[in-house]
Design a protein around this motif. Structure first.
Motif, PDB file in Angstrom:
ATOM      1  N   LEU A 170     -37.319 -22.610   3.185  1.00  0.00           N
ATOM      2  CA  LEU A 170     -37.132 -21.121   3.147  1.00  0.00           C
ATOM      3  C   LEU A 170     -35.846 -20.502   3.224  1.00  0.00           C
ATOM      4  CD1 LEU A 170     -40.291 -19.925   4.983  1.00  0.00           C
ATOM      5  CD2 LEU A 170     -40.014 -20.279   2.643  1.00  0.00           C
ATOM      6  N   THR A 171     -34.985 -21.151   3.861  1.00  0.00           N
ATOM      7  CA  THR A 171     -33.570 -20.609   3.980  1.00  0.00           C
ATOM      8  C   THR A 171     -33.051 -20.731   2.571  1.00  0.00           C
ATOM      9  OG1 THR A 171     -33.489 -21.453   6.256  1.00  0.00           O
ATOM     10  CG2 THR A 171     -31.392 -21.042   4.883  1.00  0.00           C
ATOM     11  N   GLU A 172     -33.314 -22.134   1.770  1.00  0.00           N
ATOM     12  CA  GLU A 172     -32.742 -22.321   0.529  1.00  0.00           C
ATOM     13  C   GLU A 172     -33.344 -21.296  -0.712  1.00  0.00           C
ATOM     14  OE1 GLU A 172     -33.430 -26.253  -0.773  1.00  0.00           O
ATOM     15  OE2 GLU A 172     -32.173 -27.085   0.993  1.00  0.00           O
ATOM     16  N   LEU A 173     -34.363 -21.079  -0.268  1.00  0.00           N
ATOM     17  CA  LEU A 173     -35.340 -20.096  -1.199  1.00  0.00           C
ATOM     18  C   LEU A 173     -34.496 -18.495  -1.040  1.00  0.00           C
ATOM     19  CD1 LEU A 173     -37.452 -19.200  -3.372  1.00  0.00           C
ATOM     20  CD2 LEU A 173     -38.998 -18.930  -1.072  1.00  0.00           C
ATOM     21  N   ARG A 174     -34.516 -18.043   0.090  1.00  0.00           N
ATOM     22  CA  ARG A 174     -33.915 -16.762   0.345  1.00  0.00           C
ATOM     23  C   ARG A 174     -32.429 -16.839  -0.023  1.00  0.00           C
ATOM     24  NH1 ARG A 174     -30.255 -15.460   4.163  1.00  0.00           N
ATOM     25  NH2 ARG A 174     -30.879 -17.419   5.482  1.00  0.00           N
ATOM     26  N   LYS A 175     -31.658 -18.005  -0.057  1.00  0.00           N
ATOM     27  CA  LYS A 175     -30.341 -17.855  -0.392  1.00  0.00           C
ATOM     28  C   LYS A 175     -30.262 -17.965  -1.751  1.00  0.00           C
ATOM     29  CE  LYS A 175     -28.032 -19.763   3.725  1.00  0.00           C
ATOM     30  NZ  LYS A 175     -27.458 -21.010   4.374  1.00  0.00           N
ATOM     31  N   SER A 176     -31.203 -18.434  -2.377  1.00  0.00           N
ATOM     32  CA  SER A 176     -31.053 -18.525  -3.862  1.00  0.00           C
ATOM     33  C   SER A 176     -31.553 -17.143  -4.638  1.00  0.00           C
ATOM     34  CB  SER A 176     -32.102 -19.428  -4.403  1.00  0.00           C
ATOM     35  OG  SER A 176     -33.730 -18.942  -4.514  1.00  0.00           O
ATOM     36  N   ARG A 177     -31.871 -16.433  -3.716  1.00  0.00           N
ATOM     37  CA  ARG A 177     -32.089 -14.976  -4.359  1.00  0.00           C
ATOM     38  C   ARG A 177     -31.079 -14.107  -3.762  1.00  0.00           C
ATOM     39  NH1 ARG A 177     -35.224 -17.906  -6.783  1.00  0.00           N
ATOM     40  NH2 ARG A 177     -37.508 -17.423  -6.893  1.00  0.00           N
ATOM     41  N   SER A 178     -29.953 -14.621  -3.310  1.00  0.00           N
ATOM     42  CA  SER A 178     -28.949 -13.931  -2.581  1.00  0.00           C
ATOM     43  C   SER A 178     -29.287 -12.786  -1.741  1.00  0.00           C
ATOM     44  CB  SER A 178     -28.132 -13.407  -3.715  1.00  0.00           C
ATOM     45  OG  SER A 178     -27.528 -14.237  -4.478  1.00  0.00           O
ATOM     46  N   LEU A 179     -30.052 -13.316  -0.934  1.00  0.00           N
ATOM     47  CA  LEU A 179     -30.577 -12.268   0.125  1.00  0.00           C
ATOM     48  C   LEU A 179     -30.085 -12.765   1.702  1.00  0.00           C
ATOM     49  CD1 LEU A 179     -34.265 -11.750  -0.842  1.00  0.00           C
ATOM     50  CD2 LEU A 179     -32.520 -10.182  -1.287  1.00  0.00           C
ATOM     51  N   SER A 180     -29.730 -11.658   2.441  1.00  0.00           N
ATOM     52  CA  SER A 180     -29.398 -12.108   3.703  1.00  0.00           C
ATOM     53  C   SER A 180     -30.872 -12.166   4.698  1.00  0.00           C
ATOM     54  CB  SER A 180     -28.570 -11.039   4.585  1.00  0.00           C
ATOM     55  OG  SER A 180     -29.267  -9.776   4.636  1.00  0.00           O
ATOM     56  N   ALA A 216     -45.072 -14.862  -1.566  1.00  0.00           N
ATOM     57  CA  ALA A 216     -44.719 -15.710  -2.557  1.00  0.00           C
ATOM     58  C   ALA A 216     -44.088 -14.825  -3.696  1.00  0.00           C
ATOM     59  CB  ALA A 216     -45.817 -16.595  -3.211  1.00  0.00           C
ATOM     60  N   GLN A 217     -44.793 -13.513  -3.901  1.00  0.00           N
ATOM     61  CA  GLN A 217     -44.567 -12.465  -4.918  1.00  0.00           C
ATOM     62  C   GLN A 217     -43.059 -11.814  -4.566  1.00  0.00           C
ATOM     63  OE1 GLN A 217     -47.230  -9.071  -5.015  1.00  0.00           O
ATOM     64  NE2 GLN A 217     -46.887  -8.701  -7.173  1.00  0.00           N
ATOM     65  N   PHE A 218     -42.912 -11.674  -3.255  1.00  0.00           N
ATOM     66  CA  PHE A 218     -41.346 -11.187  -3.016  1.00  0.00           C
ATOM     67  C   PHE A 218     -40.272 -12.210  -3.365  1.00  0.00           C
ATOM     68  CE2 PHE A 218     -37.995 -10.794  -0.216  1.00  0.00           C
ATOM     69  CZ  PHE A 218     -37.460  -9.580  -0.200  1.00  0.00           C
ATOM     70  N   PHE A 219     -40.539 -13.314  -3.297  1.00  0.00           N
ATOM     71  CA  PHE A 219     -39.464 -14.222  -3.783  1.00  0.00           C
ATOM     72  C   PHE A 219     -39.868 -14.494  -5.435  1.00  0.00           C
ATOM     73  CE2 PHE A 219     -39.203 -14.946   0.930  1.00  0.00           C
ATOM     74  CZ  PHE A 219     -37.838 -14.660   0.829  1.00  0.00           C
ATOM     75  N   GLN A 220     -40.807 -14.253  -5.969  1.00  0.00           N
ATOM     76  CA  GLN A 220     -41.237 -14.595  -7.202  1.00  0.00           C
ATOM     77  C   GLN A 220     -41.246 -16.130  -7.577  1.00  0.00           C
ATOM     78  OE1 GLN A 220     -37.822 -12.479  -9.523  1.00  0.00           O
ATOM     79  NE2 GLN A 220     -38.884 -10.673  -9.200  1.00  0.00           N
ATOM     80  N   VAL A 221     -42.172 -16.757  -6.670  1.00  0.00           N
ATOM     81  CA  VAL A 221     -42.409 -18.112  -6.582  1.00  0.00           C
ATOM     82  C   VAL A 221     -43.855 -18.267  -6.550  1.00  0.00           C
ATOM     83  CG1 VAL A 221     -40.171 -18.689  -5.852  1.00  0.00           C
ATOM     84  CG2 VAL A 221     -42.212 -18.607  -4.164  1.00  0.00           C
ATOM     85  N   SER A 222     -44.202 -19.558  -6.924  1.00  0.00           N
ATOM     86  CA  SER A 222     -45.983 -19.705  -6.720  1.00  0.00           C
ATOM     87  C   SER A 222     -46.225 -19.725  -5.238  1.00  0.00           C
ATOM     88  CB  SER A 222     -46.169 -21.075  -7.427  1.00  0.00           C
ATOM     89  OG  SER A 222     -45.778 -21.969  -6.970  1.00  0.00           O
TER      90      SER A 222
END
Length: 196
Positions: A86-96, A133-139
């Motif tokens: 989830l850390t990688e997912l969050r960082k891929s969206r440029s979010l703190s 999932a919707q927030f991060f736009q992933v399945s």
């Protein structure tokens, strides 16, 4: 929009092109200023597709063209990317962490529990998984997999006893999402939003 007038102009331009009459081609553009943009688009498309030259479907593409085609197809038909944590997912969206927590209506302490793998996947309802999932736009499957793979970095204190070190290596204390929310500093509205 192909009006009858525009179709006539296109056919007249093609006839002038085949005859090699560049003066007639220019006259068509100058004498019809209201259709000039559409006619220019038609001419550009005609030239870009090779005009009246026959296209050989068996001709090989240049490596540069093949790479450009591959990149264009990848942009249009985006393949699902897998994020290990989830850390990688969050960082891929440029979010703190704070931005992710705020966007999800969670407290930072609850989001930290997600990233550290302390939230049990089985404690999340289908609706909760959909929101995350919707927030991060992933399945849902991608989010679930990233949550499953999220584990804390194990650090050992050299002064720890052997038993304390063994317990630290076992990973985080798992808890349900509802329990994490109940123990959080979230507002009552946000708690209700997630627990409804």
């Amino acid at each position: 929009m192909n009006t009858p007038k525009l179709l006539q102009l296109k056919m007249a331009w093609l006839a002038a092109k085949e005859a090699g009459d560049t003066q007639a081609q220019m006259r068509l553009l100058q004498e019809h200023p209201s259709q000039q943009d559409e006619l220019i688009d038609f001419i550009a498309g005609y030239q870009a597709t090779g005009g009246n030259e026959r296209i050989d479907p068996q001709a090989s593409l240049l490596p540069l063209t093949e790479r450009a085609l591959g990149n264009a197809l990848n942009r249009v038909f985006v393949t699902e990317q897998a994020f290990a944590t989830l850390t990688e997912l969050r960082k891929s969206r440029s979010l703190s962490k704070v931005e992710a927590a705020r966007g999800l209506r969670l407290s930072v302490d609850v989001w930290n529990k997600f990233e550290s793998g302390a939230i049990e996947l089985v404690s999340l309802s289908q609706r909760q998984l959909e929101r995350l999932a919707q927030f991060f736009q992933v399945s849902i499957e991608q989010f679930s997999g990233s949550l499953t793979e999220s584990q804390p970095a194990v650090t050992l204190n050299r002064r720890q006893t052997r038993e304390a070190a063994r317990n630290a290596q076992q990973g985080p204390h798992k808890q349900s999402f509802a329990d994490a929310i109940a123990r959080s500093t979230m507002s009552k509205e946000d708690q209700q939003f997630w627990l409804e």
